[in-house]
Design an enzyme around this catalytic site. Structure first.
Site, mmCIF file in Angstrom:
data_model
loop_
_atom_site.group_PDB
_atom_site.id
_atom_site.type_symbol
_atom_site.label_atom_id
_atom_site.label_comp_id
_atom_site.label_asym_id
_atom_site.label_seq_id
_atom_site.Cartn_x
_atom_site.Cartn_y
_atom_site.Cartn_z
ATOM 1 N N HIS A 25 0.826 -1.212 0.000
ATOM 2 C CA HIS A 25 0.000 0.000 0.000
ATOM 3 C C HIS A 25 0.857 1.257 0.000
ATOM 4 O O HIS A 25 0.568 2.236 -0.707
ATOM 5 C CB HIS A 25 -0.927 -0.025 1.216
ATOM 6 C CG HIS A 25 -1.726 1.219 1.384
ATOM 7 N ND1 HIS A 25 -1.516 2.092 2.437
ATOM 8 C CD2 HIS A 25 -2.716 1.765 0.632
ATOM 9 C CE1 HIS A 25 -2.353 3.106 2.320
ATOM 10 N NE2 HIS A 25 -3.087 2.941 1.253
ATOM 11 N N GLU A 59 2.190 1.867 -3.396
ATOM 12 C CA GLU A 59 1.153 2.453 -4.267
ATOM 13 C C GLU A 59 1.164 3.977 -4.150
ATOM 14 O O GLU A 59 1.083 4.690 -5.158
ATOM 15 C CB GLU A 59 -0.217 1.901 -3.873
ATOM 16 C CG GLU A 59 -1.371 2.532 -4.637
ATOM 17 C CD GLU A 59 -2.632 2.655 -3.795
ATOM 18 O OE1 GLU A 59 -3.246 3.742 -3.829
ATOM 19 O OE2 GLU A 59 -2.996 1.686 -3.111
ATOM 20 N N HIS A 60 1.274 4.487 -2.927
ATOM 21 C CA HIS A 60 1.349 5.938 -2.731
ATOM 22 C C HIS A 60 2.577 6.519 -3.447
ATOM 23 O O HIS A 60 2.491 7.575 -4.085
ATOM 24 C CB HIS A 60 1.430 6.266 -1.237
ATOM 25 C CG HIS A 60 0.112 6.258 -0.550
ATOM 26 N ND1 HIS A 60 -0.436 7.385 0.037
ATOM 27 C CD2 HIS A 60 -0.782 5.258 -0.333
ATOM 28 C CE1 HIS A 60 -1.607 7.080 0.582
ATOM 29 N NE2 HIS A 60 -1.832 5.793 0.377
ATOM 30 N N GLU A 62 -3.638 7.880 7.886
ATOM 31 C CA GLU A 62 -4.749 7.138 7.272
ATOM 32 C C GLU A 62 -5.114 5.926 8.129
ATOM 33 O O GLU A 62 -6.292 5.636 8.341
ATOM 34 C CB GLU A 62 -4.341 6.690 5.865
ATOM 35 C CG GLU A 62 -5.417 5.920 5.106
ATOM 36 C CD GLU A 62 -4.934 5.466 3.740
ATOM 37 O OE1 GLU A 62 -5.494 4.495 3.209
ATOM 38 O OE2 GLU A 62 -3.978 6.088 3.208
#
Length: 315
Positions: free
Chosen positions: A23, A26-27, A103
């Site tokens: 994840h 991905e950022h 997040e």
């Protein structure tokens, strides 16, 4: 039109102690490349009226762009560029890492449904790649480095670990030619995956997780086969009959007739490894949860026996 690149890389491919890598990467894929500086990827796409986004799951990461059909080549050129030429600037990386940690705080730690689900899943799948959420554990994010994410990127972002999908107003042969133009020179790489340790559920385990909430919540987790198993459509149908519609058995009995629940439902996590089905029900207070669980379990058992008797009566 839409251009997608699907990588066979998700949180189940992460090493123990490195959760959240897929994840976080991905950022980073939006930060820029050796040829496109910071912010240039978004700038190029928005300048033609398009948009970019991405998502990470347990067993894949997908990047997609929506662009005018005349700008297909631009979208493919960008995806090919960041497949092999990603630039990970240390300052930008640690700033983005803080965004991901925030997040996690907002979506998981400060949400009693998500935090309870995470705790249940980690207990059920302890010691396996499904023992954590896609976003990863905070302790692992705290020790993440840009050097490791660079090596993670180099290990998995390769043409033989990706699928390019194009949909919309495009001539198929033109699309294939452009994919060959931008990805054709890339050499395949050896993809090293961790060996998946599969959990075998033995008997029932019950966790009681204290939370400060207005309504009580019951979560039940059932192990299911791989996503390509022939039984998956039947499992989805069972959840609809049992829980997921206004006329479902549990809604009819526990909501309308007995007034025990505020709502219920269930869904599958169908993966390239054995996944799970999650079943939930909201009660008015904690003391009701045992009774709700017993009623739902009894109805599921009745449904199973009914189907078993139906099958055997046809023989």
């Amino acid at each position: 039109m839409k251009v997608q690149v699907w990588y066979e890389l998700g949180s189940i491919d992460e090493e123990e102690g490195r959760t959240g890598s897929a994840h976080l990467l991905e950022h980073e894929m939006f930060s820029g490349t050796e040829t496109l500086g910071k912010g240039k990827i978004d700038e190029l796409i928005t300048s033609v009226g398009g948009e970019l986004n991405a998502g990470t799951y347990y067993d894949y990461t997908v990047y997609y762009g929506i662009v005018p059909s005349a700008k297909l080549e631009l979208a493919l050129a960008i995806e090919a560029d960041r497949m092999r030429n990603l630039k990970i600037d240390p300052i930008d990386f640690y700033r983005e890492l803080e965004v991901v940690k925030q997040e996690r705080r907002q979506r998981v730690e400060n949400n009693y449904i998500q935090s309870g689900w995470e705790e249940l899943q980690s207990a059920a799948f302890a010691g396996t790649p499904l023992g954590h959420f896609v976003i990863g554990w905070m302790e692992d994010l705290n020790k993440m480095t840009h050097g490791y994410i660079r090596s993670f990127y180099e290990m998995f972002y390769a043409p033989n670990n990706a699928i390019v999908a194009i949909s919309g107003d495009v001539d198929p042969q033109e699309g294939i030619a452009l994919v060959e133009k931008y990805f054709g020179d890339y050499e395949p790489m050896e993809i090293k995956r961790s060996i998946y340790a599969e959990t075998k559920f033995e008997g029932e385990k019950v966790l009681r997780l204290p939370r400060i909430t207005r309504y009580a919540l019951m979560l039940q987790l059932y192990q299911i086969p791989r996503g390509d198993h022939e039984d998956l459509p039947a499992i989805e149908a069972l959840l609809d009959i049992w829980l997921n519609s206004e006329s479902s058995r549990v809604v009819n009995e526990l909501y309308y007739k007995r007034g025990m629940i505020l709502g219920c439902g269930g869904f599958t996590t169908a993966l390239r490894i054995p996944g799970y089905a999650l079943v939930y029900a909201f009660g008015y207070k904690e003391d009701d949860l045992d009774q709700i669980k017993a009623a739902m379990d009894a109805d599921c058992e009745r449904l199973q026996k009914k189907e078993f008797l139906k099958k055997n009566s046809k023989k």
